[in-house]
Write an enzyme that holds these catalytic residues in place. Structure first.
Site, PDB file in Angstrom:
ATOM      1  N   ASP A  71       0.827  -1.084  -0.042  1.00 39.27           N
ATOM      2  CA  ASP A  71       0.041   0.021   0.002  1.00 39.27           C
ATOM      3  C   ASP A  71       0.884   1.095  -0.060  1.00 39.27           C
ATOM      4  O   ASP A  71       2.090   1.261   0.520  1.00 39.27           O
ATOM      5  CB  ASP A  71      -0.843  -0.097   1.165  1.00 39.27           C
ATOM      6  CG  ASP A  71      -0.080   0.025   2.505  1.00 39.27           C
ATOM      7  OD1 ASP A  71       0.726  -0.627   2.707  1.00 39.27           O
ATOM      8  OD2 ASP A  71      -0.513   0.575   3.566  1.00 39.27           O
ATOM      9  N   GLU A 136      -0.037  -1.054   5.940  1.00 38.35           N
ATOM     10  CA  GLU A 136       1.036  -0.468   6.650  1.00 38.35           C
ATOM     11  C   GLU A 136       0.957   1.169   6.957  1.00 38.35           C
ATOM     12  O   GLU A 136       1.097   1.472   8.072  1.00 38.35           O
ATOM     13  CB  GLU A 136       2.500  -0.823   6.067  1.00 38.35           C
ATOM     14  CG  GLU A 136       3.709  -0.668   6.948  1.00 38.35           C
ATOM     15  CD  GLU A 136       4.151   0.693   7.186  1.00 38.35           C
ATOM     16  OE1 GLU A 136       4.987   0.972   8.329  1.00 38.35           O
ATOM     17  OE2 GLU A 136       3.873   1.628   6.206  1.00 38.35           O
ATOM     18  N   GLU A 137       0.515   1.772   5.813  1.00 37.36           N
ATOM     19  CA  GLU A 137       0.476   3.238   6.065  1.00 37.36           C
ATOM     20  C   GLU A 137      -0.709   3.722   6.630  1.00 37.36           C
ATOM     21  O   GLU A 137      -0.883   4.935   7.155  1.00 37.36           O
ATOM     22  CB  GLU A 137       0.702   3.864   4.591  1.00 37.36           C
ATOM     23  CG  GLU A 137       1.649   3.754   3.933  1.00 37.36           C
ATOM     24  CD  GLU A 137       3.083   4.249   4.075  1.00 37.36           C
ATOM     25  OE1 GLU A 137       3.015   4.996   5.127  1.00 37.36           O
ATOM     26  OE2 GLU A 137       4.041   4.108   3.479  1.00 37.36           O
TER      27      GLU A 137
HETATM   28 ZN   LIG Z   1       6.686   2.076   4.179  1.00 33.78          ZN
END
Ligand SMILES: [Zn+2]
Length: 379
Positions: A71, A136-137
């Site tokens: 992502d 993750e973001e």
């Molecule tokens: Zn990253």
């Protein structure tokens, strides 16, 4: 096709997929389709809108998994980009596009390293793998943390984990992360009695109560840090209070504090001292919530550190600085199970910005280093 064009082609193919968190936009499927014919096994962990996948080859010890995310953060205004954010373009040796540095270039380098290694060493010892998430973001609640929970339930973890987050500062390989600080959020609301500013005897001003507490809080020396961890510290992120009227005192004031802590100052100790300071300043009417986003972790000096440093020295002729700077990473979810986690990725200077870019030579060099690390760990 040369290894350099393979890794750059894959970086472009991944970047052309607008995988803004939590949408994976087909990146993981594309990677699986490349690795399945080489004998890799694929296991999906789908959680809500988030796609996680574990791709492995071989079994037993030692096991080394790469860890990455597909992502990206939103592009911001597209017309401010030199090339459209999801149509990667090249200029003066740099590749531009959202996610090229954070971290599709590194993911492509990992895939090409795995392909090359398995083609050359089909009967390698131990296990190699790639663990990917599309969260993750964002909030990171359905990403690697969920995979780690499931793996822990099965008693399964890698011995070693190499994260491809952009660890380098000015030149590729100048910095390797050998751990990360923890992150703790506190929300404190101090309650008082609202009133007319002209009648202090009839009110209890929570700002006045909080001020001396705040002064002491920001001056606390939590620890001194060490060679790899900077001293733990806190930053005030927000103070809110007041009705907007000039002659009314607030009924309450809300404080948001973020701690970045090293191993010498675990979350429990910080919480206890914070509450002790409140009591010391006679603040008794309050609401307090804690969120521990991740505990600090540190890799052990040993095989993985030596392989990462060795690959950098050998291929880039450079000695990296080992530190634990930057924010948290998904390594925080893999480390508690006992895996040794180290991070090596491209230069971070343009990540999350308009015109995010990465040196094309660096992406190719990263693939060569990841391959060398596999050789040093498994052969
Ligand atoms: Zn990253």
């Amino acid at each position: 096709m040369s290894s350099k064009s393979r890794v750059l082609d894959l970086t472009c193919e991944l970047t052309a997929r607008p995988s803004v968190t939590p949408d994976d936009a087909g990146c993981q499927r594309l990677i699986c389709e490349r690795l399945l014919p080489l004998g890799f096994s694929v296991e999906w962990f789908l959680c809500g809108e988030v796609s996680n996948v574990l791709i492995t080859h071989g079994q037993g010890s030692p096991s080394l998994w790469f860890l990455g995310h597909t992502d990206v953060v939103p592009s911001g205004p597209e017309d401010m980009w030199t090339f459209l954010p999801f149509h990667p373009g090249e200029k003066e040796g740099e590749l531009y596009g959202r996610g090229v540095a954070d971290m599709k270039g590194a993911v492509a380098a990992m895939v090409v390293a795995l392909e090359t290694f398995v083609t050359q060493q089909p009967e390698h010892s131990g296990q190699i793998g790639l663990l990917l998430t599309s969260d993750e973001e964002g909030d990171a609640v359905d990403g690697i943390v969920r995979v780690a929970e499931e793996l822990q339930r099965r008693g399964h973890r890698p011995d070693y984990c190499l994260v491809g987050e952009p660890s380098s500062q000015e030149q590729l390989g100048d910095t390797v992360r050998v751990g990360r600080r923890g992150s703790i959020h506190a929300r404190l609301q101090v309650n008082g009695i609202q009133g007319h500013t002209a009648f202090p005897q009839n009110l209890d001003n929570p700002v006045h109560r909080m001020a001396p507490f705040l002064e002491e809080l920001v001056g606390v020396e939590w620890d001194e840090g060490d060679d790899e961890f900077p001293a733990s510290h806190c930053q005030i992120a927000s103070i809110k209070g007041g009705t907007g009227a000039r002659n009314v005192t607030p009924a309450n004031v809300e404080l948001l504090v973020n701690f970045r802590n090293g191993p010498e100052s675990p979350a429990d100790g910080i919480k206890t001292q914070f509450e002790f300071l409140l009591a010391e300043h006679d603040i008794t009417d309050y609401d307090l919530d804690w969120m521990v986003m991740g505990d600090p972790f540190r890799s052990q000096p040993g095989k993985l550190r030596e392989a990462v440093v060795g690959a950098i020295e050998e291929l880039l002729n450079r000695s990296p600085e080992l530190n634990t700077g930057g924010g948290t990473s998904d390594g925080r979810f893999i480390s508690p199970a006992g895996a040794d986690v180290v991070e090596l990725g491209p230069v971070s200077a343009s990540i999350h910005k308009i015109d995010e870019h990465v040196r094309m030579d660096d992406v190719a060099a990263l693939a060569a280093m990841y391959q060398r690390i596999l050789e040093l760990m498994l052969l």
